[in-house]
Design an enzyme around this catalytic site. Structure first.
Site, PDB file in Angstrom:
ATOM      1  N   TYR A  41     -14.859  13.002 -32.300  1.00 17.99           N
ATOM      2  CA  TYR A  41     -13.871  12.931 -31.223  1.00 17.99           C
ATOM      3  C   TYR A  41     -13.686  11.491 -30.736  1.00 17.99           C
ATOM      4  O   TYR A  41     -12.572  11.013 -30.557  1.00 17.99           O
ATOM      5  CB  TYR A  41     -14.275  13.834 -30.041  1.00 17.99           C
ATOM      6  CG  TYR A  41     -13.321  13.639 -28.877  1.00 17.99           C
ATOM      7  CD1 TYR A  41     -12.008  14.082 -28.976  1.00 17.99           C
ATOM      8  CD2 TYR A  41     -13.713  12.959 -27.724  1.00 17.99           C
ATOM      9  CE1 TYR A  41     -11.099  13.862 -27.953  1.00 17.99           C
ATOM     10  CE2 TYR A  41     -12.816  12.733 -26.690  1.00 17.99           C
ATOM     11  CZ  TYR A  41     -11.513  13.195 -26.808  1.00 17.99           C
ATOM     12  OH  TYR A  41     -10.622  12.944 -25.810  1.00 17.99           O
ATOM     13  N   GLN A 145      -5.823   5.963 -14.334  1.00 18.48           N
ATOM     14  CA  GLN A 145      -4.737   6.074 -15.319  1.00 18.48           C
ATOM     15  C   GLN A 145      -4.041   7.416 -15.203  1.00 18.48           C
ATOM     16  O   GLN A 145      -4.678   8.453 -15.021  1.00 18.48           O
ATOM     17  CB  GLN A 145      -5.322   5.908 -16.731  1.00 18.48           C
ATOM     18  CG  GLN A 145      -4.325   6.138 -17.864  1.00 18.48           C
ATOM     19  CD  GLN A 145      -4.376   7.566 -18.401  1.00 18.48           C
ATOM     20  OE1 GLN A 145      -5.394   8.237 -18.287  1.00 18.48           O
ATOM     21  NE2 GLN A 145      -3.264   8.041 -18.949  1.00 18.48           N
ATOM     22  N   TYR A 147      -1.132  10.126 -16.997  1.00 14.29           N
ATOM     23  CA  TYR A 147      -0.161  10.587 -17.980  1.00 14.29           C
ATOM     24  C   TYR A 147       0.979  11.261 -17.223  1.00 14.29           C
ATOM     25  O   TYR A 147       0.892  11.515 -16.028  1.00 14.29           O
ATOM     26  CB  TYR A 147      -0.800  11.598 -18.925  1.00 14.29           C
ATOM     27  CG  TYR A 147      -1.592  10.999 -20.069  1.00 14.29           C
ATOM     28  CD1 TYR A 147      -1.055  10.004 -20.869  1.00 14.29           C
ATOM     29  CD2 TYR A 147      -2.870  11.470 -20.371  1.00 14.29           C
ATOM     30  CE1 TYR A 147      -1.781   9.485 -21.937  1.00 14.29           C
ATOM     31  CE2 TYR A 147      -3.590  10.951 -21.434  1.00 14.29           C
ATOM     32  CZ  TYR A 147      -3.035   9.953 -22.213  1.00 14.29           C
ATOM     33  OH  TYR A 147      -3.741   9.444 -23.269  1.00 14.29           O
ATOM     34  N   THR A 175       0.394   5.362 -18.518  1.00 16.26           N
ATOM     35  CA  THR A 175       0.366   5.243 -19.981  1.00 16.26           C
ATOM     36  C   THR A 175       1.707   5.664 -20.560  1.00 16.26           C
ATOM     37  O   THR A 175       2.160   6.793 -20.351  1.00 16.26           O
ATOM     38  CB  THR A 175      -0.778   6.105 -20.558  1.00 16.26           C
ATOM     39  OG1 THR A 175      -2.005   5.588 -20.049  1.00 16.26           O
ATOM     40  CG2 THR A 175      -0.802   6.062 -22.073  1.00 16.26           C
ATOM     41  N   ARG A 184      -4.832  14.038 -34.943  1.00 18.71           N
ATOM     42  CA  ARG A 184      -6.012  13.228 -35.274  1.00 18.71           C
ATOM     43  C   ARG A 184      -6.882  14.095 -36.166  1.00 18.71           C
ATOM     44  O   ARG A 184      -7.561  15.012 -35.693  1.00 18.71           O
ATOM     45  CB  ARG A 184      -6.765  12.832 -34.017  1.00 18.71           C
ATOM     46  CG  ARG A 184      -5.966  11.882 -33.186  1.00 18.71           C
ATOM     47  CD  ARG A 184      -6.692  11.420 -31.930  1.00 18.71           C
ATOM     48  NE  ARG A 184      -5.691  10.910 -31.013  1.00 18.71           N
ATOM     49  CZ  ARG A 184      -5.544  11.299 -29.762  1.00 18.71           C
ATOM     50  NH1 ARG A 184      -6.368  12.195 -29.233  1.00 18.71           N
ATOM     51  NH2 ARG A 184      -4.593  10.799 -29.007  1.00 18.71           N
ATOM     52  N   LYS A 271       0.808   0.766 -19.542  1.00 24.38           N
ATOM     53  CA  LYS A 271      -0.079   0.616 -20.704  1.00 24.38           C
ATOM     54  C   LYS A 271       0.600   1.136 -21.957  1.00 24.38           C
ATOM     55  O   LYS A 271       1.219   2.207 -21.921  1.00 24.38           O
ATOM     56  CB  LYS A 271      -1.369   1.406 -20.438  1.00 24.38           C
ATOM     57  CG  LYS A 271      -2.338   1.490 -21.605  1.00 24.38           C
ATOM     58  CD  LYS A 271      -3.676   2.053 -21.144  1.00 24.38           C
ATOM     59  CE  LYS A 271      -4.660   2.177 -22.271  1.00 24.38           C
ATOM     60  NZ  LYS A 271      -4.444   3.333 -23.124  1.00 24.38           N
ATOM     61  N   HIS A 295      -3.059   2.286 -28.227  1.00 25.13           N
ATOM     62  CA  HIS A 295      -3.877   3.463 -27.948  1.00 25.13           C
ATOM     63  C   HIS A 295      -5.090   3.498 -28.888  1.00 25.13           C
ATOM     64  O   HIS A 295      -5.584   4.565 -29.245  1.00 25.13           O
ATOM     65  CB  HIS A 295      -3.041   4.742 -28.093  1.00 25.13           C
ATOM     66  CG  HIS A 295      -3.367   5.804 -27.087  1.00 25.13           C
ATOM     67  ND1 HIS A 295      -2.732   5.920 -25.885  1.00 25.13           N
ATOM     68  CD2 HIS A 295      -4.294   6.796 -27.092  1.00 25.13           C
ATOM     69  CE1 HIS A 295      -3.222   6.947 -25.212  1.00 25.13           C
ATOM     70  NE2 HIS A 295      -4.193   7.492 -25.920  1.00 25.13           N
ATOM     71  N   ARG A 298      -4.918   5.689 -32.108  1.00 24.10           N
ATOM     72  CA  ARG A 298      -5.030   7.154 -32.006  1.00 24.10           C
ATOM     73  C   ARG A 298      -3.680   7.859 -31.972  1.00 24.10           C
ATOM     74  O   ARG A 298      -3.642   9.075 -31.871  1.00 24.10           O
ATOM     75  CB  ARG A 298      -5.834   7.531 -30.749  1.00 24.10           C
ATOM     76  CG  ARG A 298      -7.305   7.172 -30.869  1.00 24.10           C
ATOM     77  CD  ARG A 298      -8.022   7.285 -29.542  1.00 24.10           C
ATOM     78  NE  ARG A 298      -8.167   8.626 -29.027  1.00 24.10           N
ATOM     79  CZ  ARG A 298      -9.163   9.454 -29.341  1.00 24.10           C
ATOM     80  NH1 ARG A 298     -10.096   9.078 -30.177  1.00 24.10           N
ATOM     81  NH2 ARG A 298      -9.222  10.659 -28.805  1.00 24.10           N
TER      82      ARG A 298
HETATM   83  C1  LIG Z   1     -11.761   9.240 -26.885  1.00 29.52           C
HETATM   84  C2  LIG Z   1     -10.600   8.453 -26.368  1.00 29.52           C
HETATM   85  C3  LIG Z   1      -9.767   9.014 -25.411  1.00 29.52           C
HETATM   86  C4  LIG Z   1      -8.685   8.286 -24.901  1.00 29.52           C
HETATM   87  N1  LIG Z   1      -7.925   8.833 -23.910  1.00 29.52           N
HETATM   88  C5  LIG Z   1      -6.980   8.075 -23.317  1.00 29.52           C
HETATM   89  C6  LIG Z   1      -6.301   8.565 -22.174  1.00 29.52           C
HETATM   90  O1  LIG Z   1      -6.577   9.674 -21.690  1.00 29.52           O
HETATM   91  N2  LIG Z   1      -5.352   7.766 -21.617  1.00 29.52           N
HETATM   92  C7  LIG Z   1      -5.035   6.528 -22.126  1.00 29.52           C
HETATM   93  O2  LIG Z   1      -4.165   5.839 -21.599  1.00 29.52           O
HETATM   94  N3  LIG Z   1      -5.686   6.050 -23.212  1.00 29.52           N
HETATM   95  C8  LIG Z   1      -6.648   6.779 -23.805  1.00 29.52           C
HETATM   96  N4  LIG Z   1      -7.328   6.278 -24.866  1.00 29.52           N
HETATM   97  C9  LIG Z   1      -6.987   4.936 -25.384  1.00 29.52           C
HETATM   98  C10 LIG Z   1      -7.781   3.848 -24.667  1.00 29.52           C
HETATM   99  O3  LIG Z   1      -7.400   3.720 -23.320  1.00 29.52           O
HETATM  100  C11 LIG Z   1      -7.577   2.481 -25.323  1.00 29.52           C
HETATM  101  O4  LIG Z   1      -6.203   2.192 -25.402  1.00 29.52           O
HETATM  102  C12 LIG Z   1      -8.190   2.407 -26.717  1.00 29.52           C
HETATM  103  O5  LIG Z   1      -9.381   3.137 -26.806  1.00 29.52           O
HETATM  104  C13 LIG Z   1      -8.473   0.951 -27.059  1.00 29.52           C
HETATM  105  O6  LIG Z   1      -8.879   0.815 -28.372  1.00 29.52           O
HETATM  106  P1  LIG Z   1     -10.415   0.757 -28.833  1.00 29.52           P
HETATM  107  O7  LIG Z   1     -10.929   2.139 -28.748  1.00 29.52           O
HETATM  108  O8  LIG Z   1     -10.327   0.258 -30.236  1.00 29.52           O
HETATM  109  O9  LIG Z   1     -11.126  -0.186 -27.916  1.00 29.52           O
HETATM  110  C14 LIG Z   1      -8.420   6.973 -25.398  1.00 29.52           C
HETATM  111  C15 LIG Z   1      -9.269   6.412 -26.354  1.00 29.52           C
HETATM  112  C16 LIG Z   1     -10.348   7.135 -26.841  1.00 29.52           C
HETATM  113  C17 LIG Z   1     -11.251   6.485 -27.849  1.00 29.52           C
END
Ligand SMILES: Cc1cc2nc3c(=O)[nH]c(=O)nc-3n(C[C@H](O)[C@H](O)[C@H](O)COP(=O)(O)O)c2cc1C
Length: 403
Positions: A41, A145, A147, A175, A184, A271, A295, A298
């Site tokens: 995850y 943050q 959504y 975001t 994913r 963001k 993101h 992802r």
């Molecule tokens: C498990 C997970 C959940 C995430 N959930 C959100 C989220 O709820 N809202 C959001 O804006 N970004 C979310 N992100 C993205 C992160 O805010 C961020 O943009 C990203 O993890 C940065 O890249 P990195 O993991 O390579 O450092 C998530 C990332 C991960 C790994």
């Protein structure tokens, strides 16, 4: 706060440093220690073979910084000012939904570590702790943050804004980069595609991770804590998850961004920006800051690495708003690369999850220590006495996007 290796006299720090000298060591340990679904995850991306994540890493690795010698090196302080507040380093924790799947209680551990170290912590709206809980734990560093939850003319979104405003939380992050839900593969393959429905495989994986079971006993099952009160009286965990999946979605339109800006008097950030013209639009609506982000790889794997879009966006925005970046940051050297290219701070997501996976509650502080120590080392190596001096080094950046 951390120090350059060898200067922190805490014996536990030295021990952690010996076993986990970089964030990649934490990732490997997390893979061994966590239930498989929990690692998948936190670690996985979208599309073929995590190609977007790999691009983020490769693009950062490809940025070369040319040092100058002949000056006395120092261990530069790397504290910075962001939105009128001082933080220990140009480093922050990116918002994450359900990090408690990776390690139960994750949101609170991350918030505590960030408060101790004085770096920004962004609670995800889809996190497993409420904004009220986190603002009480981390009153000096808490961001929140959001959504898009559009039903009833954004009644839930606006209520969350009201709740955050009533706490010590001082920045709101909208975001923009999840206009649609994408697949994913690694999440789906381990059974996390839809509802939280533990299957036999998951139960067997959990049984092999006693530390994770202990954490689960202490902190309980991950839940969308912020949304609970909107899902109806007596809503079960799965009801709240269903509510979140049903109600959260779609991209904020610029008109909606303007409405949220109007309702939030403190620092307002968007963001997920990857195009200078979107940055321009955001600035015209009065944002205080923006994250150049994909993101963390992802969403879809075709998006450019944020480090490559950063210089053009920094040029476009100038000093009208604060530009930050995330996606792919795994070391203090990456932080300095981003800072040298104009980002006011570099945030990380997965790196903090790997710390939690490897070390549980202790993990986030070790990640922060590593990032700060490596930032100081990288600045020292470049001959920079402050982060700002890193902006005058010669940079080779073949990947920089031209729009
Ligand atoms: C498990 C997970 C959940 C995430 N959930 C959100 C989220 O709820 N809202 C959001 O804006 N970004 C979310 N992100 C993205 C992160 O805010 C961020 O943009 C990203 O993890 C940065 O890249 P990195 O993991 O390579 O450092 C998530 C990332 C991960 C790994």
């Amino acid at each position: 706060m951390g120090a350059v290796p060898g200067t922190n006299s805490n014996p536990r720090h030295a021990e952690l440093h010996r076993h986990y000298p970089t964030i990649d060591y934490l990732r490997r340990a997390a893979r061994r220690r966590l239930p498989h679904f929990a690692f998948e995850y936190g670690d996985g991306g979208s599309g073929k073979d995590d190609a977007g994540i790999k691009r983020n890493w490769a693009a950062l690795d490809a940025v070369e910084l040319v040092p100058r010698y002949g000056v006395m090196p120092s261990l530069p302080p790397c504290d910075i000012e962001l939105f009128g507040r001082r933080y220990a380093a140009p480093i922050g924790v990116a918002p994450m939904g359900a990090p408690a799947i990776v390690w139960p209680g994750a949101d609170m551990h991350l918030a505590r570590a960030a408060q101790r170290a004085r770096i920004p912590y962004t609670l995800g709206m889809a996190g497993s702790a409420t904004i009220e809980q986190i603002a009480a734990i981390a009153p000096d560093v808490c961001w929140f943050q959001l959504y898009r939850v559009a039903r009833n003319d954004h009644a839930v979104g606006f209520d969350l804004v009201r709740r955050a405003a009533a706490t010590d939380c001082h920045a709101l992050v909208l975001t923009l980069d999840v206009p649609v839900r994408t697949t994913r593969a690694r999440e789906v393959a381990v059974g996390l595609g839809e509802r939280l429905r533990p299957n036999l495989k998951m139960t067997m994986q959990i049984a092999r991770s006693p530390a994770w079971i202990m954490a689960l006993r202490k902190y309980g099952i991950p839940r969308f804590a912020n949304l609970r009160s909107y899902a109806g009286a007596g809503a079960s965990i799965n009801d709240v998850i269903d509510f979140g999946r049903r109600e959260m979605g779609g991209a904020f339109t610029w008109e909606e961004v303007a409405k949220y800006r109007d309702r939030w008097q403190k620092t307002f950030i968007v963001k997920g920006i990857l195009h200078p013209q979107d940055a321009e639009k955001a600035v015209s609506l009065g944002v205080d800051g923006l994250f150049v982000s994909n993101h963390g790889g992802r969403q879809i794997e075709a998006l450019p690495a944020p480090i490559d879009a950063l210089p053009a966006i920094v040029r476009q925005v100038g000093n009208r708003a604060t530009v930050m970046m995330d996606s792919g940051v795994r070391s203090g050297t990456d932080v300095v690369r981003a800072y040298a290219l104009g980002a006011a701070a570099a945030f990380a997501g997965k790196a903090f999850l790997w710390g939690l996976g490897a070390l549980g509650e202790e993990g986030p502080s070790h990640v922060i220590d590593l990032l700060i120590e490596e930032t100081q080392s990288a600045l020292g190596q470049l001959g920079a006495h402050t982060p700002d001096e890193a902006r005058s080094v010669v940079i080779r950046h073949h990947g920089a996007l031209r729009f």
